[in-house]
Design an enzyme around this catalytic site. Structure first.
Site, PDB file in Angstrom:
ATOM      1  N   TYR A  34       0.850  -1.194   0.000  1.00 14.46           N
ATOM      2  CA  TYR A  34       0.000   0.000   0.000  1.00 14.46           C
ATOM      3  C   TYR A  34       0.879   1.235   0.000  1.00 14.46           C
ATOM      4  O   TYR A  34       1.791   1.361   0.819  1.00 14.46           O
ATOM      5  CB  TYR A  34      -0.894  -0.009   1.242  1.00 14.46           C
ATOM      6  CG  TYR A  34      -1.750   1.224   1.408  1.00 14.46           C
ATOM      7  CD1 TYR A  34      -2.828   1.457   0.565  1.00 14.46           C
ATOM      8  CD2 TYR A  34      -1.493   2.140   2.420  1.00 14.46           C
ATOM      9  CE1 TYR A  34      -3.634   2.582   0.721  1.00 14.46           C
ATOM     10  CE2 TYR A  34      -2.290   3.264   2.588  1.00 14.46           C
ATOM     11  CZ  TYR A  34      -3.358   3.479   1.735  1.00 14.46           C
ATOM     12  OH  TYR A  34      -4.138   4.588   1.895  1.00 14.46           O
ATOM     13  N   ASP A  90       9.440   2.639  -0.798  1.00 10.20           N
ATOM     14  CA  ASP A  90       8.474   3.261   0.103  1.00 10.20           C
ATOM     15  C   ASP A  90       8.867   2.872   1.521  1.00 10.20           C
ATOM     16  O   ASP A  90       8.593   1.768   1.976  1.00 10.20           O
ATOM     17  CB  ASP A  90       7.067   2.776  -0.240  1.00 10.20           C
ATOM     18  CG  ASP A  90       5.998   3.356   0.681  1.00 10.20           C
ATOM     19  OD1 ASP A  90       6.344   3.942   1.724  1.00 10.20           O
ATOM     20  OD2 ASP A  90       4.801   3.204   0.362  1.00 10.20           O
ATOM     21  N   LYS A  98       5.813   9.356   8.798  1.00 13.12           N
ATOM     22  CA  LYS A  98       5.722   8.783  10.135  1.00 13.12           C
ATOM     23  C   LYS A  98       6.728   9.388  11.115  1.00 13.12           C
ATOM     24  O   LYS A  98       6.506  10.454  11.669  1.00 13.12           O
ATOM     25  CB  LYS A  98       5.890   7.255  10.071  1.00 13.12           C
ATOM     26  CG  LYS A  98       4.961   6.538   9.108  1.00 13.12           C
ATOM     27  CD  LYS A  98       3.547   6.459   9.604  1.00 13.12           C
ATOM     28  CE  LYS A  98       2.685   5.593   8.714  1.00 13.12           C
ATOM     29  NZ  LYS A  98       1.273   5.533   9.119  1.00 13.12           N
TER      30      LYS A  98
END
Length: 428
Positions: A145, A240, A268
């Protein structure tokens, strides 16, 4: 399988004004057959809901809170920086220091640009790769994702997979046709694709350690294969590392695996709990971005001083000797105890853990990709989740998510959690 009365009332009200009652789908608890609780406050390794119940938290805001909730070093930083303003839309010194830190810590990143979310980072990296290579096709992997931009919401994991609709409505077919989806860890399929269409492929984007279908690890040599095949055909390799970056070490997975992607995406941890994203890589590629180059990307709040300052404070704490080494120590303590417990209970399982990230699967088969993840026993997971939540342990309300340990967790927290696990497993 019920939350407290105040949470129930808030959720009922929220559903009248917010689609599904939540601002991100996985929060709705749909996959575990219940309703979410609402948080009043959080501190250290614990969160407390609006009904006064406290939980040991293994989500940490889905990864950013690597120091735990509301650490003084971050809250004090935000307080001090906010006195001088919370947003300028003008360059500020914190974004320069953040850029210096990222380029110092991650050898593959020569230049970096800040944005506001992981979705923005991956979307921008894809546009940049297409602009640089002058090609259209993108390769991603099933179960990985990369946010909810149109080009990447194809056979996605995480929230989309949880609801059984890996392809979102509203994504034009033409967008999806430019994204080729392959199974993760299948080197032969990747080779065959590049031999057929390699000259048309702009980039591969990959969660180097996929963390939106649980926590999947690459087969030996697989990530090296991605590197070599993109270089052979002139495509770019995009890592990613929104979840793994600065959590599994100063240079993320690429540091652990000694790899050099062309572009990397972050988020994050570098925001200290505030909204943030970043993408960076080779200078010649990054120089294609406006205002120097023809690839447009912008953001009013990019490089926000609060997010940059909070992230820098967090990274400085992690860079201390008690940072990553302590996270690894806690992760190993938890893994050792959990493996022993599952063996004692005789329950089929697989446990994947690197550093402070982990996932327990209720299946005794190798987990190579999302197809394997889908074979696990979801009924057992649901029972386990609710039994743990009832006794004050908060795990992700979905079997497709990773667990996170923070520096605020202690061995006592982990042992208490294992005790609850033992009780929960006894009811299955």
């Amino acid at each position: 399988m019920h939350t407290g009365p105040i949470s129930q009332k808030l959720f009922a009200t929220a559903k009248t004004m917010i689609p599904g009652g939540v601002n991100s789908p996985v929060r709705a608890f749909r996959n575990v057959g219940g309703e979410p609780f609402f948080v009043r406050r959080a501190k250290g390794s614990r969160i407390t809901d609006v009904d006064g119940k406290t939980y040991i938290d293994y989500i940490g805001s889905w990864g950013p809170n690597i120091l735990g909730h509301a650490p003084a070093v971050i809250t004090n930083t935000i307080h001090e920086v906010a006195k001088d303003g919370v947003s300028f839309g003008i360059p500020n010194p914190y974004e320069v220091e953040m850029a210096r830190t990222i380029t110092d810590w991650v050898p593959s990143v020569e230049k970096v640009r800040m944005c506001n979310s992981g979705t923005e980072a991956t979307m921008s990296a894809i546009r940049l790769a297409r602009g640089f290579t002058k090609r259209d096709l993108i390769v991603k992997f099933d179960g990985c994702y990369h946010g909810h931009s149109d080009s990447l919401l194809v056979a996605a994991g995480s929230g989309a997979l949880t609801h059984g609709e890996p392809d979102s409505a509203g994504v034009p077919k033409d967008f999806a046709q430019n994204t080729i989806v392959l199974p993760y860890n299948d080197a032969e399929a990747l080779t065959a694709l590049f031999e057929e269409k390699g000259e048309l492929i702009a980039a591969i984007i990959v969660e180097s350690y996929p963390a939106n279908a649980g926590f999947v690890l690459p087969q030996p040599g697989y990530l090296d294969h991605l590197t070599s095949i993109t270089r052979k055909f002139g495509a770019l390799l995009i890592f990613d590392e929104v979840m793994t970056g600065f959590r599994l070490g100063k240079a993320g997975v690429q540091g652990l695996e000694n790899l050099t992607p062309d572009l990397s995406c972050f988020g994050k941890v570098i925001g200290g709990g505030l909204p943030v994203g970043a993408f960076g890589g080779r200078a010649d590629v990054m120089d294609m971005l406006a205002p120097d180059g023809p690839v447009y990307q912008a953001g009013t709040l990019s490089g926000n001083p609060l997010a940059m300052a909070a992230g820098l404070a967090q990274l400085k704490e992690l860079n201390k000797p008690s940072g990553y080494a302590r996270l690894d120590q806690l992760g190993l303590h938890f893994e050792t105890g959990l493996r022993a417990l599952m063996t004692e209970k005789g329950i089929p399982h697989r446990l994947n853990r690197v550093g402070s990230m982990f996932c327990l699967y209720f299946i005794d088969e190798e987990i190579r990709n999302v197809t394997d993840v889908l074979k696990q026993d979801f009924e057992i997971f649901n029972k386990f989740f609710w039994a743990c939540l009832d006794k004050g342990i908060y795990l992700a309300p979905s079997p497709y998510e990773t667990g996170f340990i923070s520096l605020a967790h202690t061995e006592a927290d982990l042992d208490d959690t294992l005790s609850v696990f033992s009780d929960a497993l006894s009811t299955i």
